[in-house]
Write a protein that holds these residues in place. Structure first.
Motif, mmCIF file in Angstrom:
data_model
loop_
_atom_site.group_PDB
_atom_site.id
_atom_site.type_symbol
_atom_site.label_atom_id
_atom_site.label_comp_id
_atom_site.label_asym_id
_atom_site.label_seq_id
_atom_site.Cartn_x
_atom_site.Cartn_y
_atom_site.Cartn_z
ATOM 1 N N PRO A 1 0.838 -1.029 -0.002
ATOM 2 C CA PRO A 1 -0.542 -0.105 0.002
ATOM 3 C C PRO A 1 0.840 1.375 -0.338
ATOM 4 C CG PRO A 1 -0.870 -1.487 1.751
ATOM 5 C CD PRO A 1 0.684 -1.694 1.446
ATOM 6 N N THR A 2 0.239 2.959 -0.572
ATOM 7 C CA THR A 2 1.307 3.678 -0.643
ATOM 8 C C THR A 2 0.568 4.311 0.176
ATOM 9 O OG1 THR A 2 1.141 3.368 -3.363
ATOM 10 C CG2 THR A 2 1.308 5.455 -2.196
ATOM 11 N N ASN A 3 2.021 4.772 1.091
ATOM 12 C CA ASN A 3 2.223 5.262 2.380
ATOM 13 C C ASN A 3 1.506 6.935 1.588
ATOM 14 O OD1 ASN A 3 2.731 7.502 3.999
ATOM 15 N ND2 ASN A 3 4.660 7.004 4.742
ATOM 16 N N PRO A 4 0.530 7.182 1.961
ATOM 17 C CA PRO A 4 -0.293 8.605 1.632
ATOM 18 C C PRO A 4 1.216 9.780 2.413
ATOM 19 C CG PRO A 4 -2.076 7.228 2.363
ATOM 20 C CD PRO A 4 -0.838 6.661 2.690
ATOM 21 N N ALA A 5 1.495 9.657 3.167
ATOM 22 C CA ALA A 5 1.961 10.378 3.753
ATOM 23 C C ALA A 5 3.824 10.885 3.550
ATOM 24 C CB ALA A 5 2.406 10.781 5.290
ATOM 25 N N SER A 6 4.502 10.045 2.405
ATOM 26 C CA SER A 6 4.903 9.640 2.193
ATOM 27 C C SER A 6 4.984 8.311 0.929
ATOM 28 C CB SER A 6 6.494 9.998 2.696
ATOM 29 O OG SER A 6 7.761 9.953 2.034
#
Length: 581
Positions: free
Chosen positions: A130-135
């Motif tokens: 999953p892509t880290n929305p914060a970085s």
């Protein structure tokens, strides 16, 4: 000459092809759901009770669950395709999920977990990380990576994850959201695949502290009690020295907030390693050679070693037969942990239990009389995706060092985001004694807005060029409004929400929240107007629809009352005229 030109065209073609490939990869890298979900579904709550009964506490909230929680009719995948292939759909929904749905929330899907929920990196070989929305370039943290990402990306209001050795707290810190690990044994794990039963807890994520608390009240089922302020807040200085995140900024945020809210007299400083060394003698007696082959001086680091050894031992007890029978394809990080031979004697297992018992007693004694322990959530910034260090034992031990305190003691912990520094999230954690979950959730509700405010002050003081954005200021005003609303200071709440709207007039939540405060004052016309504005901005804002319905219903009652009053007045006037005649 012709050859040179030909080579130039070949190089140019290769360059363009490379650019196209990279562009395609970048486009694929961030999915619409940030890769958080493994399966979509819908579990709807029961109908609302009729008045005068109160509505369900989680009404209009959506949530997702990590793929370790049973949901009737669905296979619980445990982060591994071979596990899914060899197991049947669940015959009943697990206790925790059922409680949340009965509490009024809607479950919309299952989220990605690390392979067999054993890692804490958040990377998944099987289903994609999953892509880290914060970085985007950094790992999201695990094991409950998808659940944290779903909240951070605003895909759900809250989510449920498993926390064994940091599986909720780590991704919460890395993704910049709130993450709560309850006291061990307080939330039912019936219908949850075990990793290490003496360490496992069902934790949850949210962005809003009030939502985090409401979810806690449903899952913990603790009786109502008057909210209490902390009497002692202890900063673990040695834990902050372990962290590579600048400790001064984090402690400054905590200290200034605490002084402002509770006064300087509640603050204390402690060397936690020394305290543990004194109060947990069984830890000193544990076979240090078992711990990654070397003796370590830090008592907290030693605690993390013991935790990992016990976790793997219990994991094998639960799943070795299946692993030996199926021989599943495993993620490298999981494979390393499973295949590392650690033979524990009965005596060493007993020492492990003694360490847990002594540590819980020590932390409870330290935090008696409504105490709070403050530590960093993680020691290092989240590594970049695909970093080789993630597979190493040193990384696992170092990363789980601070999380071992709550895992091994069974105490409750909440991770709190403090914004972004040097392009990665910063997070601080509060720990309360075992059983102090409601007290910890109440404390979070009290300190959250101040932490956010002081975090921005600290960031601005570091660099005057980093001026606070209107959006950030608006969020701070909203948090102040939420606190005022909780304290039933309706006019103050309206003022704070109005300030937030002036700073950022495109946020539907601000209008909807102000409408709630107007409703409390019986100001139904402005409440109806605010709800309409919120719906115009966000067609999916369920709370705005509900509040507008209430406003219009009440306005309708007043109109009826006015018509009756006019009818009565006319009747009286007619009677008077007839009498005079």
């Amino acid at each position: 000459m012709a050859s040179s030109a030909s080579n130039l065209w070949v190089l140019l073609g290769l360059g363009i092809a490379g650019i196209l490939i990279m562009t395609k990869k970048l486009k694929q890298a961030v999915k619409a759901d940030f890769g958080a979900f493994i399966e979509r579904l819908q579990l709807l709550p029961p109908p609302q009770p009729l008045p005068p009964k109160a509505p369900h506490p989680l009404t209009a909230l959506s949530f997702a669950v990590s793929d370790v929680f049973d949901i009737e009719g669905y296979v619980t995948g445990f982060g591994n395709p071979d596990w899914s292939r060899t197991h049947e759909p669940a015959t009943r929904t697990c206790t925790a999920v059922a409680a949340l749905v009965d509490g009024g929330a809607t479950c919309i899907g299952k989220t990605v977990v690390d392979d067999m929920a054993l890692s804490i990196s958040g990377e998944s070989k099987h289903y994609g990380t999953p892509t880290n929305p914060a970085s985007h370039a950094r790992i999201p943290g695990g094991a409950s990576s998808g659940a944290a990402v779903a909240v951070a990306a605003n895909l759900v209001d809250f989510s449920l994850g498993i926390d064994t050795d940091g599986g909720v707290r780590m991704p919460a810190g890395y993704c910049g959201v709130l993450g709560f690990r309850p006291s061990h044994g307080t939330v039912s794990l019936s219908g949850v695949i075990p990793v290490s039963p003496t360490l496992d807890t069902a934790g949850w994520f949210a962005k809003d502290p009030s939502i985090l608390r409401r979810v806690g009240h449903v899952l913990l089922q603790v009786p109502f009690a008057a909210q209490r302020n902390p009497r002692n807040i202890i900063i673990a200085d040695d834990c902050f020295r372990l962290s590579k995140v600048p400790a001064d900024r984090v402690t400054q945020v905590v200290v200034k907030s605490i002084e402002k809210l509770f006064g300087r007299q509640v603050l204390r400083h402690e060397n936690l390693g020394d305290y543990i060394s004194l109060k947990v003698p069984s830890l000193n007696a544990f076979n240090v050679k078992q711990c990654n082959g070397e003796g370590r001086t830090s008592r907290i680091t030693l605690l993390a070693n013991v935790m990992q050894i016990l976790k793997r031992h219990e994991f094998r007890q639960n799943h070795n037969d299946w692993i030996n029978s199926v021989k599943p394809t495993l993620d490298p990080a999981t494979s390393t942990q499973i295949h590392e031979e650690v033979q524990l004697t009965d005596s060493e297992i007993e020492k492990g239990h003694s360490i847990r018992t002594e540590l819980r007693s020590a932390i409870n004694t330290l935090l008696k009389d409504d105490g709070i322990l403050v530590i960093p959530t993680f020691v290092d910034p989240p590594p970049k995706l695909g970093a080789k260090e993630i597979l190493s034992e040193d990384y696992l031990i170092r990363t789980s060092t601070l999380s071992s305190l709550a895992s091994m003691s069974g105490c409750c912990q909440v991770a709190i985001p403090l914004g972004i520094q040097e392009k990665f999230p910063v997070s601080v954690s509060l720990i309360a004694r075992h059983g102090g979950d409601r007290f910890l959730l109440d404390t979070l509700q009290t300190v959250h807005a101040s932490f956010l405010e002081q975090s921005n002050v600290a960031a601005n003081s570091k660099s005057s060029t980093n001026a606070m954005t209107p959006e950030t200021s608006a969020e701070m005003a909203k948090e102040k409004g939420n606190q005022a609303f909780k304290d039933k200071q309706w006019q103050k709440a309206i003022g704070c929400y109005t300030e937030a709207i002036k700073l950022n007039g495109t946020n539907a939540t601000y209008y909807s929240n102000r409408a709630a405060a107007y409703l409390e004052l019986g100001s139904y016309l402005p409440a109806e107007a605010d709800c309409t504005q919120a719906i115009d901005l966000d067609k999916k804002n369920v709370k705005a629809y509900l509040r507008r319905g209430t406003s219009r219903e009440m306005l309708g009652y007043y109109k009826e009352a006015m018509e009756v009053a006019r009818s009565v007045l006319r009747s009286l006037q007619d009677n008077a005229m007839e009498y005079n005649f």
